[in-house]
Design an enzyme around this catalytic site. Structure first.
Site, PDB file in Angstrom:
ATOM      1  N   TRP A 193      15.522  30.399  52.625  1.00 31.80           N
ATOM      2  CA  TRP A 193      15.518  29.191  51.790  1.00 31.80           C
ATOM      3  C   TRP A 193      15.826  29.634  50.363  1.00 31.80           C
ATOM      4  O   TRP A 193      15.996  30.836  50.116  1.00 31.80           O
ATOM      5  CB  TRP A 193      14.161  28.476  51.896  1.00 31.80           C
ATOM      6  N   ASP A 194      15.874  28.672  49.430  1.00 35.31           N
ATOM      7  CA  ASP A 194      16.229  29.134  48.075  1.00 35.31           C
ATOM      8  C   ASP A 194      15.036  29.785  47.361  1.00 35.31           C
ATOM      9  O   ASP A 194      15.163  30.227  46.227  1.00 35.31           O
ATOM     10  CB  ASP A 194      16.906  28.034  47.232  1.00 35.31           C
ATOM     11  N   TRP A 195      13.921  29.885  48.033  1.00 39.53           N
ATOM     12  CA  TRP A 195      12.782  30.647  47.510  1.00 39.53           C
ATOM     13  C   TRP A 195      12.269  31.666  48.524  1.00 39.53           C
ATOM     14  O   TRP A 195      11.196  32.236  48.329  1.00 39.53           O
ATOM     15  CB  TRP A 195      11.628  29.724  47.095  1.00 39.53           C
ATOM     16  N   ASN A 458      12.402  15.996  54.887  1.00 41.32           N
ATOM     17  CA  ASN A 458      12.516  16.321  53.478  1.00 41.32           C
ATOM     18  C   ASN A 458      13.956  16.116  53.006  1.00 41.32           C
ATOM     19  O   ASN A 458      14.858  16.837  53.458  1.00 41.32           O
ATOM     20  CB  ASN A 458      12.099  17.771  53.229  1.00 41.32           C
ATOM     21  N   GLU A 459      14.180  15.137  52.168  1.00 37.38           N
ATOM     22  CA  GLU A 459      15.433  14.933  51.416  1.00 37.38           C
ATOM     23  C   GLU A 459      16.653  14.571  52.237  1.00 37.38           C
ATOM     24  O   GLU A 459      17.770  14.566  51.707  1.00 37.38           O
ATOM     25  CB  GLU A 459      15.736  16.168  50.538  1.00 37.38           C
ATOM     26  N   GLU A 555       8.315  15.674  43.914  1.00 37.06           N
ATOM     27  CA  GLU A 555       8.825  17.033  43.678  1.00 37.06           C
ATOM     28  C   GLU A 555       9.446  17.073  42.300  1.00 37.06           C
ATOM     29  O   GLU A 555      10.221  16.182  41.951  1.00 37.06           O
ATOM     30  CB  GLU A 555       9.936  17.408  44.679  1.00 37.06           C
TER      31      GLU A 555
END
Ligand SMILES: *[C@@H]1O[C@H](CO)[C@@H](O)[C@H](O)[C@H]1NC(C)=O
Ligand SMILES: *[C@@H]1O[C@H](CO)[C@@H](O)[C@H](O)[C@H]1NC(C)=O
Ligand SMILES: *[C@@H]1O[C@H](CO)[C@@H](O)[C@H](O)[C@H]1NC(C)=O
Ligand SMILES: *[C@@H]1O[C@H](CO)[C@@H](O)[C@H](O)[C@H]1NC(C)=O
Ligand SMILES: *[C@@H]1O[C@H](CO)[C@@H](O)[C@H](O)[C@H]1NC(C)=O
Ligand SMILES: *[C@@H]1O[C@H](CO)[C@@H](O)[C@H](O)[C@H]1NC(C)=O
Length: 930
Positions: A193-195, A458-459, A555
């Protein structure tokens, strides 16, 4: 020999020796072997567990989180791993009428073989399975083998088979991840993921056991607490696994002992009639202690026991329930339709502002998440007045322990279903697997008082509407798929399972308006409906005018590096520089390091010495200041708007959940607590911006300084103006609270709290950076009618003129609120100019003393020769947190406490303790002269 596996608590329960009794053979534990044929690897394994931890324990791989091992070990996720063990059973298991292998969770593409025979398959990490072992076991030695197929390879194979593309194909290159995770019902962030890193695990990630019994046992039980008219009602559902062949007679018992409520009846069950519903009604004369969110009152919880006995079969479940109502209020905010709908939660009839954050999986390897880790993280959330967390849809449905702790801490849960930032397949087998997943998970979790809403994904509504995946030419196909998955398949299941909570198709969404517009709203992040996510790194996030005014922000975030002590665990000293390969490797958000530098330099001076390592340590510190100040500014902004409705219909903002609470590895991310459990500066700031009473200074559009007082945890009631406008005010009489269902004593306690908190006085002091003595003090009295009101406004020129401060660059404000009893209820501070341009003195901040207060607590005296900004204490290798950190030091000295997780050695502590302030950032090699 018969074993009675459960500790029964109901008086009726007996262990029927001699008759066929329920036996559970636990297969979890250390006796497994993890192997990969093509690589000839064979290591001992643990269950629950994954192959990565087995390989690390077996010495085949090093720490997967070290440097770029996520990429070095990508071969692990591309192999096909087998979990196997031998086990022995007694004759009463072999001869039992029913023998079932229960797998609570297999990760993910699995075939299960017992004594050489295939007994079943699984392809969804989020479902439990029961496989029939009748006639397959033998007395004594048996073997089980769970053959996993690489999820990475399976995802690719399914993509090949798909008639059309289901984007996104692969994650962005910066994530070094695997592709097509949306093809598989597996933790979506396990492909990166981006984290977070890519660790596509395989393994038995939940308990696995054999249940042997005569005819029937309880497999699932759940309870929903409702308020029907003026009575509390508990709807209990019991699901049994029943013999194929015949009707099973037995006795079903249920009890809530604290209320002396029970149910007991002889019933018969069969394969087709395998569930039963019980309604327990609490008599009106019984006082029911309510469950409240963190800060609003107690989290009263009660055991509910369910027991089924039939011949020798005895099985039971205990649930912990709380009495509370939850309502999502979506009503017009005014008589003008174009002003939209409200969007706020009421708990026990009282509108509640959600102060919260977002939860991601606490580890790439679920088996490493201990109850202590959960206690620490959720405790750290509750500790800074967080009352709500969103369990984000790219991770996993969390463990029983997680939700139990949330129940106990009063942390309300916004529960996403596990779909995130992707389109998904909708072929029949996929939908049927999802249907099983959703019904099992909602049934497993719905008894928890903490859960307040279910959200489909999510999104994905925003992704579709805003064309994140460039699918406009085939929009209608993907739209149809979206509706098929979240509306036609999932929605009826959630609604059937749970009539007490709302199901929102997406996080974020426009709520009712999204539904009205066919589940994809035109303006999918409208400020006038539902919730929004907000990310914009191009605006000045230290300025409140940069933000939107939505009904709720679920968020919003800004990146910062994790603490350098944490980074040092996985990087080499030579890696610790701004441009090193490893520093870039850990940054999964494209251009993230540059973006952080750009944000920092608007407000602070970037480091610029010739020492690369010290520049990097300075940079970490600066990114944390920036993150803390951005999220402080934005969170305070949302809290200020809770009682205001603007003429254009915006306002009545009732929630602020910043992204993100926790971390999955040591890296630059949006988290407030890093992977090693260190609080980043943001987490210390959350304690202040989410404090029960908040003083919130900010700039109006015209540049004047306005100061709000924001109250929380008080009873608020809705008011409709004569013109149809909705607003909230603080409750002011007992009857309006009793009408909501509160007891007279609880209502009067809450009103007393309103009385104490709503009036007091605010002191605004202005300091020149050159002196510890304030230049001037303004004092105003306040008496609030709503939870958030402006109490002080002054133009900067008046602030300067009245105090004699030479310029905005010379001064800062320090603010203190005291309640009607003169107790300090809140403090805050506000620089009149950004530190970058402020005339700070080069403060020398020092540790004056360190003393042991007790086993777990150390007192630290920090001193300075000048006002110092963002004073930061850090201690290497000692787990715990400070009472405050990143603070303004505006007195010559100040005492701070350290709360250690373990017993602390003061000598060691002192020698590892550091302190710094912005004055210590080395902007150049030329020493700064004061
Ligand atoms: C099971 O037992 C057999 C025979 O003792 C042995 O060869 C095999 O390795 C065992 N399997 C495991 C997974 O321990
Ligand atoms: C389990 O397997 C046994 C033996 O094959 C069979 O008789 C029984 O019907 C099966 N039970 C179910 C529920 O399928
Ligand atoms: C145990 O069972 C396994 C699998 O059925 C078999 O290969 C092995 O020989 C057995 N070992 C013994 C000691 O019976
Ligand atoms: C997918 O299809 C391509 C082209 O037909 C083939 O080369 C590749 O091996 C396939 N991949 C998988 C995982 O089946
Ligand atoms: C609607 O509100 C406006 C003011 O916002 C008011 O002038 C008007 O009378 C209201 N209409 C109704 C039907 O209440
Ligand atoms: C937070 O609230 C407590 C209790 O009301 C108060 O003592 C404390 O000063 C507040 N802290 C801040 C930073 O406002």
């Amino acid at each position: 020999m018969s074993l009675c596996m459960f500790g029964y608590t109901l008086a009726l329960a007996t262990c029927w020796l001699g008759v066929q009794a329920f036996v559970r053979v636990d297969l979890s534990g250390d006796d497994w072997v993890v192997s990969e044929k093509t690589k000839g690897i064979r290591v001992p394994g643990k269950v629950p567990g994954s192959m990565y931890t087995a390989l690390q324990d077996g010495g085949i791989i090093q720490d997967p989180l070290y440097r770029d091992n996520d990429v070095t070990y990508s071969w692990v996720g591309r192999g096909d791993w087998t979990y196997s063990r031998n086990f022995s059973v007694t004759s009463d298991v072999v001869k039992a009428g029913q023998v079932w292998l229960i797998c609570e969770g297999l990760d993910t593409i699995a075939t299960v073989i017992v004594n050489g025979q295939e007994v079943g398959q699984s392809e969804n990490m989020f479902v439990w399975s029961a496989f029939n072992l009748s006639g397959i076991l033998q007395v004594g030695n048996n073997s089980i083998e769970v053959n996993f197929k690489s999820a990475v390879k399976e995802a690719a194979a399914r993509t090949n088979k798909s008639d059309y593309d289901i984007p996104p194909a692969c994650p962005q290159a910066a994530q070094h991840g695997e592709c097509h995770v949306n093809q598989i019902r597996k933790e979506q962030c396990s492909f990166s993921w981006d984290w977070g890193p890519s660790f596509p695990t395989q393994g038995i990630w939940k308990p696995i056991y054999i249940d042997a019994y005569g005819r029937a046992v309880i497999r699932e039980a759940a309870a929903l607490v409702k308020r029907v008219n003026t009575q509390w009602q508990v709807d209990i559902e019991v699901y049994l696994d029943v013999d194929n062949e015949a009707e099973v007679k037995g006795r079903l018992d249920a009890a809530i002992r604290d209320f002396n409520l029970s149910f007991s009846q002889d019933l018969s069950f069969s394969k087709t009639k395998n569930s039963f519903k019980i309604n327990l009604i609490v008599p009106e004369d019984r006082e029911v202690p309510l469950w409240w969110p963190n800060g609003y009152g107690n989290q009263s919880l009660f055991d509910l026991e369910v027991l089924f006995t039939s011949g020798g079969d005895t099985s039971s479940k205990t649930l912990r329930i709380g009495f509370r109502t939850v309502e999502l209020v979506q009503v017009p905010v005014s008589n003008r339709t174009e002003h939209g709908l409200s969007f706020y939660y009421k708990i026990n009839g009282i509108p509640v502002f959600l102060k919260g954050s977002n939860w991601i999986p606490a580890d790439s390897f679920q088996e490493r998440i201990t109850i202590d880790t959960l206690r620490f993280l959720l405790g750290s959330a509750a500790n800074v007045s967080i009352n709500s967390l969103r369990v984000w849809g790219g991770g996993v449905y969390e463990s029983e322990e997680f939700y139990n702790l949330c129940d106990e801490l009063g942390i309300m849960i916004w529960q996403d279903l596990m779909f995130s930032v992707a389109l998904y397949p909708t072929y029949p087998e996929f939908l049927s697997s999802v249907a099983t997943e959703v019904s099992q998970q909602v049934r497993r979790l719905k008894s928890h008082a903490s859960i307040i809403v279910w959200a489909g994904n999510n999104e994905n509504e925003s992704a579709l509407k805003q064309n994140w995946f460039r699918i406009t030419s085939n929009y209608s196909r993907y739209y149809d798929d979206y509706v098929k998955l979240y509306v036609t398949t999932i929605k009826p299941i959630v609604e059937q399972e749970d009539s007490t909570r709302e199901y929102l198709t997406s996080s974020p969404s426009n709520g009712k308006e999204t539904e009205k517009e066919g589940y994809i709203a035109q303006d999918s992040s409208s400020q006038l409906y539902g919730d929004v996510h907000f990310y914009d790194y191009s605006v000045d996030q230290w300025n409140a005018q940069s933000f939107r005014i939505p009904r709720m922000a679920t968020e919003y975030g800004v990146q910062a590096w994790c603490n350098n002590e944490s980074l040092s665990r996985v990087l080499e000293p030579s890696d610790l520089s701004m441009e090193s390969e490893m520093v870039n490797h850990r940054q999964h958000h494209p251009n993230g390091n540059q973006e952080m530098a750009d944000e920092v330099k608007v407000h602070l001076n970037l480091p610029g010495s010739s020492d690369e390592k010290s520049n990097f340590v300075d940079f970490i510190y600066l990114t944390q200041i920036n993150q803390a100040m951005c999220i402080r500014t934005q969170s305070e902004h949302y809290r200020r708007y809770q009682s205001q409705l603007l003429p254009d219909g915006r306002g009545l903002t009732m929630g602020a959940l910043y992204w993100q609470l926790n971390d999955i590895w040591q890296a630059p991310t949006w988290a407030s607590i890093d992977y090693e459990g260190s609080w980043k500066m943001l987490h210390y700031y959350a304690r202040s911006f989410f404090n029960r009473t908040l003083i919130s200074p900010y700039r109006l559009k015209d540049g004047s300084v306005d100061v709000f007082l924001v109250l929380d945890q008080l009873p608020v009631v809705e008011v409709r103006g004569s013109d149809g406008t909705l607003s909230f005010r603080l409750a002011n009489n007992i009857s309006e609270l009793v009408k909501l269902g509160l007891s007279a004593s609880e209502a009067s306690e809450k009103l007393q709290a309103v009385k104490e908190a709503s009036s007091g006085s605010l002191r605004v002091q202005i300091y020149d950076y050159i002196s510890f003595n304030p230049l001037h003090t303004w004092t105003v009295k306040y008496n609030l009618k709503t939870a958030a009101e402006s109490v002080f406004t002054k133009s900067v020129s008046d602030l300067l003129a009245e105090s004699g401060c030479p310029s905005a660059e010379n001064c800062l404000l320090h603010l203190t609120a005291t309640d009607s009893d003169g107790l300090v209820v809140s403090t805050n501070w506000y620089p009149l100019a950004y530190p970058r341009s402020s005339k700070l003195k080069p403060a020398q901040v020092k540790i004056a003393s360190v003393t042991r207060a007790n086993e777990h607590t150390v007192d630290i005296e920090v001193s300075s020769d000048a006002i110092a900004l963002f004073v930061w204490l850090s201690v290497d290798n000692v787990r715990g947190h400070f009472s405050d950190n990143g603070f303004l030091l505006f007195t010559p000295s100040r005492r701070v406490r350290f709360y250690a997780s373990d017993t602390v050695d003061v000598g060691y502590f002192s020698s590892h303790l550091r302190v710094r302030s912005v004055a210590d950032v080395k902007t150049s090699d030329v020493p700064i002269v004061g």
